[in-house]
Write a protein that holds these residues in place. Sequence first.
Motif, PDB file in Angstrom:
ATOM      1  N   LEU A  35       0.820  -1.212   0.000  1.00  0.00           N
ATOM      2  CA  LEU A  35       0.000   0.000   0.000  1.00  0.00           C
ATOM      3  C   LEU A  35       0.854   1.262   0.000  1.00  0.00           C
ATOM      4  O   LEU A  35       0.529   2.235  -0.688  1.00  0.00           O
ATOM      5  N   HIS A  36       1.942   1.257   0.732  1.00  0.00           N
ATOM      6  CA  HIS A  36       2.810   2.432   0.776  1.00  0.00           C
ATOM      7  C   HIS A  36       3.320   2.778  -0.624  1.00  0.00           C
ATOM      8  O   HIS A  36       3.264   3.935  -1.042  1.00  0.00           O
ATOM      9  N   ASP A  37       3.800   1.780  -1.358  1.00  0.00           N
ATOM     10  CA  ASP A  37       4.293   2.028  -2.708  1.00  0.00           C
ATOM     11  C   ASP A  37       3.175   2.497  -3.632  1.00  0.00           C
ATOM     12  O   ASP A  37       3.373   3.374  -4.474  1.00  0.00           O
ATOM     13  N   PHE A  38       1.988   1.930  -3.457  1.00  0.00           N
ATOM     14  CA  PHE A  38       0.842   2.362  -4.257  1.00  0.00           C
ATOM     15  C   PHE A  38       0.540   3.839  -4.010  1.00  0.00           C
ATOM     16  O   PHE A  38       0.334   4.612  -4.946  1.00  0.00           O
ATOM     17  N   MET A  39       0.536   4.217  -2.749  1.00  0.00           N
ATOM     18  CA  MET A  39       0.245   5.619  -2.416  1.00  0.00           C
ATOM     19  C   MET A  39       1.321   6.544  -2.991  1.00  0.00           C
ATOM     20  O   MET A  39       1.004   7.607  -3.519  1.00  0.00           O
ATOM     21  N   GLU A  40       2.572   6.138  -2.923  1.00  0.00           N
ATOM     22  CA  GLU A  40       3.668   6.959  -3.462  1.00  0.00           C
ATOM     23  C   GLU A  40       3.601   7.057  -4.987  1.00  0.00           C
ATOM     24  O   GLU A  40       3.815   8.124  -5.547  1.00  0.00           O
ATOM     25  N   ASP A  41       3.328   5.940  -5.638  1.00  0.00           N
ATOM     26  CA  ASP A  41       3.366   5.895  -7.100  1.00  0.00           C
ATOM     27  C   ASP A  41       2.086   6.380  -7.772  1.00  0.00           C
ATOM     28  O   ASP A  41       2.120   6.815  -8.926  1.00  0.00           O
ATOM     29  N   TYR A  42       0.965   6.279  -7.088  1.00  0.00           N
ATOM     30  CA  TYR A  42      -0.322   6.600  -7.697  1.00  0.00           C
ATOM     31  C   TYR A  42      -1.019   7.796  -7.035  1.00  0.00           C
ATOM     32  O   TYR A  42      -1.303   8.795  -7.673  1.00  0.00           O
TER      33      TYR A  42
END
Length: 135
Positions: A35-42
């Motif tokens: 989820l952290h990467d999703f929030m950063e990337d999207y």
Amino acid sequence: MKLRITLSILFAFLSFTVVIHSEKNKNTQSLEMNLHDFMEDYTKPATKLYDKKGNADYLNKILEHIPSLAPTDQQKEWKEIIDAKLAVGKPEDTCKSCHVKFKKDYKDKYRKKILLISEELKNFPSEIKAALKTK
């Protein structure tokens, strides 16, 4: 000799089939990330696009998918928060609202959990980046 040729043709055919199958799967796979990467990337770039250009299209589409990334027992609450903020035209406030309520619990229990990201969102990071560059 015929056996060798037949085996060579069979091997070439099987190799070709494997390559085609793996390329097909690579193009249709869901994205996997935490989820952290999703929030950063999207989410972060989509919020930036909204803040700078008033374009909420990407942010709204991303927010529609966020509840499906929540732990099963929290999905309903995540959706309610997002729907309430979208109803009043405040998509950027959804992040803070969920952060305040769920961040600690999520970090403790699900930090490393790999999530499947919808194929529909696959190209959003590059599209958002392009939209930020346009005048």
